[in-house]
Structure formats: C-alpha cells, structure tokens
Scaffold this motif. Structure first.
Motif, short mmCIF file in Angstrom:
data_model
loop_
_atom_site.label_atom_id
_atom_site.label_comp_id
_atom_site.label_asym_id
_atom_site.label_seq_id
_atom_site.Cartn_x
_atom_site.Cartn_y
_atom_site.Cartn_z
N ALA A 172 1.72 1.16 10.73
CA ALA A 172 0.67 1.05 9.70
C ALA A 172 0.75 -0.32 9.05
O ALA A 172 1.72 -1.06 9.26
CB ALA A 172 0.85 2.13 8.64
N VAL A 173 -0.25 -0.61 8.26
CA VAL A 173 -0.17 -1.75 7.34
C VAL A 173 0.41 -1.21 6.03
O VAL A 173 -0.08 -0.21 5.49
CB VAL A 173 -1.54 -2.39 7.09
N TYR A 174 1.43 -1.87 5.53
CA TYR A 174 2.12 -1.44 4.32
C TYR A 174 1.70 -2.35 3.16
O TYR A 174 1.75 -3.58 3.28
CB TYR A 174 3.63 -1.50 4.53
N PHE A 175 1.32 -1.71 2.06
CA PHE A 175 0.79 -2.42 0.90
C PHE A 175 1.68 -2.21 -0.32
O PHE A 175 2.15 -1.09 -0.58
CB PHE A 175 -0.60 -1.91 0.56
N CYS A 176 1.82 -3.25 -1.09
CA CYS A 176 2.49 -3.22 -2.38
C CYS A 176 1.44 -2.93 -3.45
O CYS A 176 0.29 -3.39 -3.35
CB CYS A 176 3.15 -4.58 -2.60
N ASN A 177 1.85 -2.22 -4.49
CA ASN A 177 0.88 -1.80 -5.51
C ASN A 177 1.54 -1.73 -6.87
O ASN A 177 2.73 -1.42 -6.98
CB ASN A 177 0.33 -0.42 -5.13
N GLY A 234 -0.99 -6.73 2.30
CA GLY A 234 -0.37 -5.88 3.29
C GLY A 234 0.42 -6.64 4.34
O GLY A 234 0.22 -7.83 4.57
N THR A 235 1.33 -5.90 4.98
CA THR A 235 2.12 -6.44 6.09
C THR A 235 2.16 -5.38 7.19
O THR A 235 2.35 -4.20 6.91
CB THR A 235 3.53 -6.84 5.63
#
Length: 124
Positions: A91-96, A117-118
């Motif tokens: 997946a694309v991982y997102f910081c929030n 995202g990464t």
C-alpha cells in the motif's frame, strides 16, 4: 504551515521488515497526536496506528504484534517499524496529524493534515 514528509518505503520480500519515517515541520511536534494510514490499490484508506502526545499507542487489529509506532520529539519525527510483512501490507502509507493538540485527537478518525505518502510493496 504543517508539513509531513514520509520516507522509508520500498520493495521487500514477505517476512521482511521496513521502517517508515515521517518528518514533521511547521509547528512544535510534541503536543500533537500522530498517526499512520495506508491505502492499497482499489481500496479505501485505512487506519494503521497512532500515538498520542503522551505516547499512548493504538493499532488496527491486523497490525498488532507486527507493527510498532513511535515518535522522537527531539527530531520531530514519527516512525513505523513494520515486521513480518505480508503481501497484503502492500500500500501507500501516509502520515497524519490533527490541527488541535493534546487530547483533541480521535484516532482512528483521521486528522487534518496528510503527507504525500510512501509506497510499500511486499512480494510473495
């Protein structure tokens, strides 16, 4: 202006590990809860883990025992250590994070600010 920049994604074989980082800027880091979300192709964005301003952690059930969220307030950086990765973790991982500080966060409901995202790809 709050900025979140993720890094550390990549291609890994099943069973492997990755450590994601999220560098935050634009405001004091320590008073704000932080979270990780992910989005797989064709799926909704989902909650992965969060950490409060006082280091209380929360995880989605499927990540418990495999993922560890942490923060380094001195470095303004959020981390996600991912072990025993599975192809389903691709997946694309997102910081929030939230606009409001301290107890105002309500993870797993996402906050106001997102990184770009990464990509994490786990091969079988």
């Amino acid at each position: 202006q709050v900025q979140l920049v993720e890094s550390g994604g990549g291609l890994v074989q099943a069973g492997g590990s990755l450590r994601l980082s999220c560098a935050a800027s634009g405001r004091t880091f320590s008073p704000y809860a932080m979270g990780w979300f992910r989005q797989a192709p064709g799926k909704e964005r989902e909650f992965v883990a969060s950490i409060s301003w006082n280091h209380i952690t929360r995880y989605a059930d499927s990540m418990k025992g495999r993922f560890t969220i942490s923060r380094d307030n001195a470095k303004n950086t959020l981390y996600l250590q991912m072990n025993n990765l599975e192809p389903e973790d691709t997946a694309v991982y997102f910081c929030n994070t939230y606009r409001q500080a301290y107890g105002a966060s309500s993870y797993p409901r996402p906050g106001d600010y997102w990184g770009k995202g990464t990509q994490v790809t786990v091969s079988s």
